[in-house]
Scaffold this motif. Structure first.
Motif, PDB file in Angstrom:
ATOM      1  N   TYR A   9      99.221  15.090   3.916  1.00 17.17           N
ATOM      2  CA  TYR A   9     100.158  14.721   2.861  1.00 17.17           C
ATOM      3  C   TYR A   9     101.433  14.238   3.552  1.00 17.17           C
ATOM      4  O   TYR A   9     102.072  15.000   4.291  1.00 17.17           O
ATOM      5  CB  TYR A   9     100.426  15.918   1.954  1.00 17.17           C
ATOM      6  CG  TYR A   9      99.191  16.339   1.192  1.00 17.17           C
ATOM      7  CD1 TYR A   9      98.945  15.860  -0.094  1.00 17.17           C
ATOM      8  CD2 TYR A   9      98.252  17.191   1.774  1.00 17.17           C
ATOM      9  CE1 TYR A   9      97.802  16.231  -0.787  1.00 17.17           C
ATOM     10  CE2 TYR A   9      97.100  17.562   1.089  1.00 17.17           C
ATOM     11  CZ  TYR A   9      96.885  17.075  -0.183  1.00 17.17           C
ATOM     12  OH  TYR A   9      95.750  17.429  -0.868  1.00 17.17           O
ATOM     13  N   ALA A  10     101.775  12.970   3.324  1.00  8.78           N
ATOM     14  CA  ALA A  10     102.825  12.357   4.137  1.00  8.78           C
ATOM     15  C   ALA A  10     103.427  11.159   3.426  1.00  8.78           C
ATOM     16  O   ALA A  10     103.007  10.769   2.340  1.00  8.78           O
ATOM     17  CB  ALA A  10     102.236  11.928   5.480  1.00  8.78           C
ATOM     18  N   PHE A  11     104.431  10.576   4.092  1.00 10.09           N
ATOM     19  CA  PHE A  11     105.021   9.320   3.662  1.00 10.09           C
ATOM     20  C   PHE A  11     105.429   8.576   4.932  1.00 10.09           C
ATOM     21  O   PHE A  11     105.160   9.029   6.039  1.00 10.09           O
ATOM     22  CB  PHE A  11     106.210   9.557   2.715  1.00 10.09           C
ATOM     23  CG  PHE A  11     106.586   8.354   1.900  1.00 10.09           C
ATOM     24  CD1 PHE A  11     105.680   7.787   1.015  1.00 10.09           C
ATOM     25  CD2 PHE A  11     107.842   7.780   2.014  1.00 10.09           C
ATOM     26  CE1 PHE A  11     106.009   6.673   0.254  1.00 10.09           C
ATOM     27  CE2 PHE A  11     108.189   6.673   1.255  1.00 10.09           C
ATOM     28  CZ  PHE A  11     107.263   6.108   0.380  1.00 10.09           C
ATOM     29  N   ALA A  12     106.056   7.435   4.783  1.00  9.51           N
ATOM     30  CA  ALA A  12     106.417   6.632   5.960  1.00  9.51           C
ATOM     31  C   ALA A  12     107.734   7.145   6.540  1.00  9.51           C
ATOM     32  O   ALA A  12     108.741   6.443   6.580  1.00  9.51           O
ATOM     33  CB  ALA A  12     106.520   5.162   5.588  1.00  9.51           C
ATOM     34  N   THR A  13     107.710   8.395   6.978  1.00  6.30           N
ATOM     35  CA  THR A  13     108.878   9.037   7.564  1.00  6.30           C
ATOM     36  C   THR A  13     108.618   9.299   9.046  1.00  6.30           C
ATOM     37  O   THR A  13     107.467   9.337   9.490  1.00  6.30           O
ATOM     38  CB  THR A  13     109.190  10.370   6.866  1.00  6.30           C
ATOM     39  OG1 THR A  13     108.136  11.301   7.146  1.00  6.30           O
ATOM     40  CG2 THR A  13     109.322  10.185   5.358  1.00  6.30           C
ATOM     41  N   PRO A  14     109.692   9.512   9.819  1.00  4.14           N
ATOM     42  CA  PRO A  14     109.501   9.775  11.256  1.00  4.14           C
ATOM     43  C   PRO A  14     108.613  10.979  11.533  1.00  4.14           C
ATOM     44  O   PRO A  14     107.736  10.915  12.410  1.00  4.14           O
ATOM     45  CB  PRO A  14     110.927  10.015  11.752  1.00  4.14           C
ATOM     46  CG  PRO A  14     111.804   9.301  10.775  1.00  4.14           C
ATOM     47  CD  PRO A  14     111.117   9.431   9.455  1.00  4.14           C
ATOM     48  N   ASN A  15     108.828  12.067  10.806  1.00  9.09           N
ATOM     49  CA  ASN A  15     108.029  13.263  11.048  1.00  9.09           C
ATOM     50  C   ASN A  15     106.589  13.084  10.584  1.00  9.09           C
ATOM     51  O   ASN A  15     105.654  13.559  11.231  1.00  9.09           O
ATOM     52  CB  ASN A  15     108.663  14.462  10.348  1.00  9.09           C
ATOM     53  CG  ASN A  15     110.020  14.822  10.923  1.00  9.09           C
ATOM     54  OD1 ASN A  15     110.358  14.417  12.034  1.00  9.09           O
ATOM     55  ND2 ASN A  15     110.800  15.572  10.176  1.00  9.09           N
ATOM     56  N   SER A  16     106.409  12.393   9.471  1.00  8.85           N
ATOM     57  CA  SER A  16     105.054  12.161   8.963  1.00  8.85           C
ATOM     58  C   SER A  16     104.213  11.371   9.948  1.00  8.85           C
ATOM     59  O   SER A  16     103.029  11.672  10.151  1.00  8.85           O
ATOM     60  CB  SER A  16     105.102  11.409   7.635  1.00  8.85           C
ATOM     61  OG  SER A  16     105.579  12.211   6.580  1.00  8.85           O
ATOM     62  N   LEU A  17     104.801  10.332  10.546  1.00  7.94           N
ATOM     63  CA  LEU A  17     104.039   9.432  11.406  1.00  7.94           C
ATOM     64  C   LEU A  17     103.347  10.161  12.545  1.00  7.94           C
ATOM     65  O   LEU A  17     102.271   9.766  12.987  1.00  7.94           O
ATOM     66  CB  LEU A  17     104.957   8.342  11.971  1.00  7.94           C
ATOM     67  CG  LEU A  17     104.312   7.338  12.938  1.00  7.94           C
ATOM     68  CD1 LEU A  17     103.206   6.551  12.244  1.00  7.94           C
ATOM     69  CD2 LEU A  17     105.361   6.410  13.526  1.00  7.94           C
ATOM     70  N   ARG A  18     103.935  11.243  13.014  1.00 10.59           N
ATOM     71  CA  ARG A  18     103.347  11.965  14.144  1.00 10.59           C
ATOM     72  C   ARG A  18     101.910  12.407  13.867  1.00 10.59           C
ATOM     73  O   ARG A  18     101.077  12.410  14.772  1.00 10.59           O
ATOM     74  CB  ARG A  18     104.198  13.199  14.461  1.00 10.59           C
ATOM     75  CG  ARG A  18     105.587  12.882  14.947  1.00 10.59           C
ATOM     76  CD  ARG A  18     106.439  14.136  15.007  1.00 10.59           C
ATOM     77  NE  ARG A  18     107.798  13.807  15.416  1.00 10.59           N
ATOM     78  CZ  ARG A  18     108.866  14.486  15.054  1.00 10.59           C
ATOM     79  NH1 ARG A  18     108.731  15.538  14.254  1.00 10.59           N
ATOM     80  NH2 ARG A  18     110.058  14.132  15.478  1.00 10.59           N
ATOM     81  N   VAL A  19     101.635  12.805  12.638  1.00 12.75           N
ATOM     82  CA  VAL A  19     100.329  13.388  12.348  1.00 12.75           C
ATOM     83  C   VAL A  19      99.222  12.338  12.361  1.00 12.75           C
ATOM     84  O   VAL A  19      98.194  12.535  13.027  1.00 12.75           O
ATOM     85  CB  VAL A  19     100.365  14.190  11.038  1.00 12.75           C
ATOM     86  CG1 VAL A  19      99.004  14.827  10.766  1.00 12.75           C
ATOM     87  CG2 VAL A  19     101.450  15.269  11.107  1.00 12.75           C
TER      88      VAL A  19
END
Length: 212
Positions: A5-15
């Motif tokens: 569960y994510a969005f186009a954010t810096p922290n999300s991209l890592r996964v």
């Protein structure tokens, strides 16, 4: 299959990056933080902190379903689950953790605060702007020095330390960071961004942004 569960954010991209690098199939599900979906009850049930990303692994430790938050914890969990992107022991392992925590306690928070006070705060506060802009520049200078001595963040091999750094440097414009000021980081960034797994991850997370 793993759910993210994510969005186009810096922290999300890592996964997505780590999952693509590891070759693990996953279902990427959008949580639009621009619309506040991270605060909706269904997402708070996954992460009471109301943040992205969240990883759901139906085959967690002992075969049990695992819901895991915090991108740094997710990176470590997946690296240990597969035995890849994180040395098993010794100094090399310690260097990876050193860089991961340097990012999570230094670069990431400074970039986030710098961007907030530059672009989102209801009023301009010179003391806050000076504090977070100068700290963002300082920690980037530290990283630039590290990458001047070795090709990757924790040494000679690509690891989760590089993935931890990459997300916020990908979104560096939010903090008004120019990589021309950090040539070693620029060289490293280009090296990492050209990895096929990273390219695929970026394509997948940017596709979560709805057209306006």
């Amino acid at each position: 299959m793993i759910e993210v569960y994510a969005f186009a954010t810096p922290n999300s991209l890592r996964v997505p990056i780590v999952l693509e690098e590891l070759g693990l199939p996953y279902d990427l599900r959008s949580v639009n933080v621009r619309k506040g979906e991270q605060k909706l009850p269904e997402h708070l049930a996954r992460n009471p902190n109301g943040k992205v990303p969240v990883l759901v692994d139906p085959d967690g430790p002992g075969g049990e379903r695992l819901v895991l938050t915090e991108s740094g914890a997710i990176l470590i969990y997946l690296a240990e689950k597969t035995g890849r992107l994180l040395p098993a022991e010794g100094i090399a392992r310690a260097r990876v953790f050193e860089q991961v925590f340097f990012h999570l306690t230094g670069i990431g928070p400074m970039f986030g605060q710098a961007g907030y006070f530059q672009k989102q705060a209801p009023e301009q506060l010179p003391i806050a702007l000076n504090r977070f802009n100068s700290e963002s520049a300082r920690v980037m200078t530290v990283l630039d020095g590290t990458l001047g001595a070795q090709p990757f963040a924790a040494g000679v091999n690509f690891t989760i330390a590089d993935i931890a750094h990459f997300g916020w440097i990908w979104r560096r414009a939010f903090a008004d960071i120019d990589l021309q000021d950090y040539p070693n980081v620029q060289t490293w960034y280009d090296r990492v961004a050209s990895r096929p797994a990273v390219e695929r991850a970026i394509q997948r997370v940017t596709a979560l942004i709805p057209e306006e």
